[in-house]
Design a protein around this motif. Structure first.
Motif, short mmCIF file in Angstrom:
data_model
loop_
_atom_site.label_atom_id
_atom_site.label_comp_id
_atom_site.label_asym_id
_atom_site.label_seq_id
_atom_site.Cartn_x
_atom_site.Cartn_y
_atom_site.Cartn_z
N LEU A 100 0.78 -1.17 -0.03
CA LEU A 100 0.03 0.01 -0.01
C LEU A 100 1.00 1.36 0.07
CD1 LEU A 100 -2.80 -1.26 2.36
CD2 LEU A 100 -3.02 -0.78 -0.07
N GLN A 101 2.01 1.21 0.36
CA GLN A 101 3.02 2.30 0.51
C GLN A 101 3.27 2.98 -0.90
OE1 GLN A 101 6.98 1.52 1.55
NE2 GLN A 101 6.45 -0.55 1.75
N PHE A 102 2.83 1.98 -2.12
CA PHE A 102 3.51 2.46 -3.26
C PHE A 102 2.05 2.84 -4.10
CE2 PHE A 102 6.33 -0.95 -2.28
CZ PHE A 102 7.50 -0.40 -2.24
N THR A 103 0.95 2.87 -3.21
CA THR A 103 -0.19 3.42 -3.84
C THR A 103 -0.64 4.66 -3.14
OG1 THR A 103 -1.89 2.38 -2.35
CG2 THR A 103 -0.79 1.04 -4.24
N ASP A 104 -1.96 5.22 -3.43
CA ASP A 104 -2.40 6.58 -2.69
C ASP A 104 -3.76 6.20 -2.01
OD1 ASP A 104 -3.92 5.95 -4.98
OD2 ASP A 104 -3.89 8.14 -5.89
N HIS A 105 -3.68 4.87 -1.56
CA HIS A 105 -4.95 4.52 -0.78
C HIS A 105 -5.19 5.39 0.31
CE1 HIS A 105 -7.80 2.04 1.71
NE2 HIS A 105 -7.86 1.16 0.31
N PRO A 106 -6.47 5.70 0.62
CA PRO A 106 -6.83 6.95 1.59
C PRO A 106 -6.68 6.52 2.89
CG PRO A 106 -8.81 6.18 0.57
CD PRO A 106 -7.57 5.51 -0.18
N ASP A 107 -6.86 5.29 3.23
CA ASP A 107 -6.78 4.81 4.61
C ASP A 107 -6.17 3.35 4.84
OD1 ASP A 107 -7.07 4.11 7.35
OD2 ASP A 107 -9.26 4.99 7.18
N PRO A 108 -4.84 3.17 4.72
CA PRO A 108 -4.03 1.99 4.73
C PRO A 108 -4.47 1.12 5.87
CG PRO A 108 -2.72 3.66 3.95
CD PRO A 108 -3.79 4.35 4.50
N ASP A 109 -4.46 1.74 7.10
CA ASP A 109 -4.78 0.84 8.23
C ASP A 109 -6.08 0.30 8.25
OD1 ASP A 109 -4.01 0.48 11.07
OD2 ASP A 109 -5.83 1.38 11.37
N ALA A 110 -7.19 0.98 7.56
CA ALA A 110 -8.62 0.35 7.24
C ALA A 110 -8.53 -0.66 6.52
CB ALA A 110 -9.71 1.50 7.19
N ARG A 111 -7.76 -0.60 5.37
CA ARG A 111 -7.46 -1.57 4.21
C ARG A 111 -7.01 -2.75 4.86
NH1 ARG A 111 -9.49 -4.13 -0.04
NH2 ARG A 111 -7.95 -5.02 -1.56
#
Length: 333
Positions: A100-111
């Motif tokens: 996920l660090q290579f994406t712009d996911h808005p909430d990695p923790d929730a993912r």
């Protein structure tokens, strides 16, 4: 999600041919399995789809877009390797969050929390990989591959290190997750039963070549080549010639729906029944293996061995007559 296709893909390493003119299409959302013996080219095909290998010839396309030399990190693929390749110094949650660090996911923790719940590991976020069983590690690897929401999921023999019972349970779970997410999936296995159990369609490989593509039912019931007939499940194979629309098996002349000429004909062990049938073969029992729901019998007949699947256990040395119908024969060449 995305469809993917291979067109005329070949891969050579010097004089060694790993893949030879492979063309196939995997539909959007399909669970597509590559199956074959070790060294047949299935893992090379998977690595070529991922971008870890560059084809010597041919093209790989995602959603109609040729990948060319596009690197793996730009192909929107998630990969689960045979050995899982979890980072031992990271927790379960950190392993899943890695991509996920290579994406712009808005909430990695929730993912991460969502995926832990999806793979049935809620509460394992802070565990270390070394504290997990093989099945749990496999689920973490799957969650990590799914975290960036890839268009294509690639699974390279992910259950080969697990015991048979756990493999059976986890493959059902993986299939259920794939159906829920609708992600296009390519699965590599050498296990024919596994391929038939989980797939929408199966591609059978041999010596770097594609032998047959079809639904599990079509590949099992209507093999197109002798290799497929003998590799996918058991088969009794007869070589001979069709004359006047009939094929000889022992003293029996059996009608077949195929042109006259040399032919290879197959008869599944479960098509040979101890009881009534159009045509009968009699041989001597040389072995009988009790498998629980059925018995696999080796029958010496006409200077060869036939495999028969029955419900009763005959004694070694017994004379046994088995019968079949002409519709049970499959001509493969």
């Amino acid at each position: 999600m995305s469809s993917l296709s291979l067109s005329g893909v070949s891969k050579r390493y010097g004089d060694a041919v790993a893949l030879s003119d492979v063309s196939l299409t995997v539909e959007d959302g399909e669970f597509f399995t590559l199956v074959g013996p070790s060294g047949c080219g299935k893992t090379t095909t998977l690595r070529t789809i991922a971008g870890f290998e560059t084809p010597t010839e041919g093209t790989v396309a995602f959603g109609g877009e040729a990948m060319g030399t596009t690197p793996p990190e730009e192909r929107s693929v998630g990969v689960v390797f045979q050995q899982y390749a979890l980072f031992p110094h990271l927790s379960v949650g950190e392993n899943i969050a890695y991509g996920l660090q290579f994406t712009d996911h808005p909430d990695p923790d929730a993912r991460v929390g969502e995926l832990l719940d999806l793979v049935g590991l809620d509460g394992f976020r802070d565990r270390e990989p070394g504290e997990l069983s093989g099945g749990q590690q496999q689920r973490v690897a799957l969650a990590r591959a799914l975290a960036p929401e890839p268009d294509v999921l690639l699974l390279d023999e992910p259950m080969s290190a697990l015991d048979a019972r756990l493999r059976q349970r986890l493959r059902r779970e993986v299939r259920a997750i794939q159906r829920d997410l609708g992600v296009t999936t390519v699965y590599v296995t050498h296990d024919q039963a596994e391929a038939l159990a989980v797939s929408d369609r199966v591609a059978v490989f041999s010596d770097g070549k594609l032998e047959q593509v079809g639904t599990p039912q079509a590949v099992y019931r209507n093999p197109e080549t002798r290799f497929v007939a003998e590799f996918v499940g058991e088969n009794n194979v007869f070589e001979g010639e069709i004359r006047d629309g009939e094929f000889s098996i022992g003293d029996e002349r059996v009608p077949v729906d195929a042109p006259d000429g040399p032919a290879t004909v197959c008869l599944r062990p479960d098509s040979l029944s101890v009881g009534a049938g159009e045509y009968a073969l009699t041989g001597t029992v040389t072995d009988a293996e009790f498998l629980g729901s059925s018995v696999r019998v080796a029958l010496a007949w006409e200077n060869r061995e036939l495999t028969v699947q029955t419900e009763t256990v005959p004694a070694v040395g017994d004379r046994l007559t088995v019968a079949f119908d002409h519709t049970d024969l499959v001509v493969v060449g």
